[in-house]
Design an enzyme around this catalytic site. Sequence first.
Site, PDB file in Angstrom:
ATOM      1  N   ARG A 174       0.382  -1.232   0.004  1.00 35.19           N
ATOM      2  CA  ARG A 174      -0.639  -0.300   0.165  1.00 35.19           C
ATOM      3  C   ARG A 174       0.973   1.569   0.361  1.00 35.19           C
ATOM      4  O   ARG A 174       1.951   0.835   0.490  1.00 35.19           O
ATOM      5  CB  ARG A 174      -0.672   0.047   1.327  1.00 35.19           C
ATOM      6  CG  ARG A 174      -2.431  -1.089   1.250  1.00 35.19           C
ATOM      7  CD  ARG A 174      -2.179  -1.084   2.867  1.00 35.19           C
ATOM      8  NE  ARG A 174      -2.732  -2.248   3.526  1.00 35.19           N
ATOM      9  CZ  ARG A 174      -3.254  -2.267   4.633  1.00 35.19           C
ATOM     10  NH1 ARG A 174      -3.841  -2.232   5.275  1.00 35.19           N
ATOM     11  NH2 ARG A 174      -4.009  -3.769   4.463  1.00 35.19           N
TER      12      ARG A 174
ATOM     13  N   ASP B 177       0.333   5.596   1.251  1.00 33.72           N
ATOM     14  CA  ASP B 177      -0.839   5.911   1.946  1.00 33.72           C
ATOM     15  C   ASP B 177      -0.972   7.590   1.321  1.00 33.72           C
ATOM     16  O   ASP B 177      -0.737   7.707  -0.023  1.00 33.72           O
ATOM     17  CB  ASP B 177      -0.298   7.062   3.322  1.00 33.72           C
ATOM     18  CG  ASP B 177       0.356   5.797   4.224  1.00 33.72           C
ATOM     19  OD1 ASP B 177      -0.753   4.403   4.522  1.00 33.72           O
ATOM     20  OD2 ASP B 177       1.200   5.571   5.557  1.00 33.72           O
TER      21      ASP B 177
ATOM     22  N   ARG C 206       8.729   7.821   6.719  1.00 33.68           N
ATOM     23  CA  ARG C 206       9.205   8.611   7.179  1.00 33.68           C
ATOM     24  C   ARG C 206       9.103   9.438   7.644  1.00 33.68           C
ATOM     25  O   ARG C 206       9.594  10.515   8.735  1.00 33.68           O
ATOM     26  CB  ARG C 206       7.461   9.324   6.789  1.00 33.68           C
ATOM     27  CG  ARG C 206       6.310   9.040   5.478  1.00 33.68           C
ATOM     28  CD  ARG C 206       5.039   9.126   5.398  1.00 33.68           C
ATOM     29  NE  ARG C 206       4.342   9.736   6.418  1.00 33.68           N
ATOM     30  CZ  ARG C 206       2.987   9.911   6.637  1.00 33.68           C
ATOM     31  NH1 ARG C 206       2.601   8.983   5.664  1.00 33.68           N
ATOM     32  NH2 ARG C 206       2.535  10.627   6.869  1.00 33.68           N
TER      33      ARG C 206
END
Lengths: 248, 248
Positions: A51, A53, A200
Amino acid sequence: MPRYKAVIAYDGTNFNGFQIQPDKRTVQGEFENTLRRINNGKTITIFGSGRTDAGVHAEGQVIHFDFDQTRDLEKMRYALDTQTPKDIAVKSVEIVPEDFHARYHVVEKTYCFRVDIGKPRSPFKRFYATHFMYPVDVNKIRRALPDLLGTHDFTSFCASGTAIEDKVRTIYEAKLEVNEAEKELIFTFRGDGFLYKMIRILVGTLLKMGSGRIDETTIPQILAAKDRNFAGPTANPEGLYLMEVKYE
Amino acid sequence: MPRYKAVIAYDGTNFNGFQIQPDKRTVQGEFENTLRRINNGKTITIFGSGRTDAGVHAEGQVIHFDFDQTRDLEKMRYALDTQTPKDIAVKSVEIVPEDFHARYHVVEKTYCFRVDIGKPRSPFKRFYATHFMYPVDVNKIRRALPDLLGTHDFTSFCASGTAIEDKVRTIYEAKLEVNEAEKELIFTFRGDGFLYKMIRILVGTLLKMGSGRIDETTIPQILAAKDRNFAGPTANPEGLYLMEVKYE
């Protein structure tokens, strides 16, 4: 039924991430809408390498799907590229063995993270890089990066509440480039896989090291703590790009 | 009352151009809203070096306005930069003589035009470059560019229905750069001024020369015709950037 592998790029700005969700615009949802149209209304499910985000971009996301038709591959690529929305591009399409799996057979992923250090921030980068307003000592970040290389338990760099138990990952490459003309920092991370929000959190921590608010020699201690609270903040999603996915 | 000159950048994607229009989002409208807030609700009118159309971007638009307050210039720049919307940046602010005029005293403007020649088109450039799908012979375009230099009547490269009568302009520089890594062509035009849609018609014509559909030696004949029908199509607005404006 032939199995197809495709490399796709997308601008994540107007998507609620990759994975399909009811009543939300997602990359998977839009791609499957296009496949349904060229498959006489029948649903074809796609599988991504992972995935991404909301707001996260891809230059080289990999997907696979089964499609009961053997078209010329370039025609197939062109049809998918032009019929998907303009914020999705289809870069290549190939036929792969039926046991190929875009998620389970990944051996390496590369991500980049762009940071706008311009004053003022560029209006053109507001969706494509994270702005960082404090002065950055690039050498401090470069001092910290090698401590990330190799195999470690990255629990401290993983968003809490993740179901995945095994948080050991191997990072092969961690570098920082400076584009003076563009007033940009570009981080690159290459590894066997990354945990939820790991890049991140790495970037948020490294930027705090660069601005002197976290000691740049403390990566080993942060890793050893195996506690998310020891790392820095999570950088915004808009600087993150999935660049490349490699398979066996 | 002190007169201020400011250099601003904006992403033109979500604006209906520079010039204020009722019920439409414009650069001038948003900038004047911000000035009104910091001026206790009283309107301050801004004057730009020229209009830009919907979708056209600026890295170096110049404006002036009169403001009855002498603040520290960097504080003023910072206040305007952070209080204008995120698709406008305020790069510099200075106090100029009271007879300075952002439009009437222009002596030179520089525009760039970005063309995405990637296959497939990049999803990240859909608002920031024009995609051109045909093969381009860069040498043909470079053969044509010097014929544009100097002082000419550019009626053939001006959108019809323009009120301005004097269509003589001087082009000082016309160049084409190729960014292989980015799969981009970047045109630069520098001159004493440009007519309505002139750069976009120049680029539309030059791209047709590059793809072999207009003879690349015919710029002199197109200029001599003084007829818009002799030039090529108008390129899309989204590749165009006002880069710099110079004054006496």
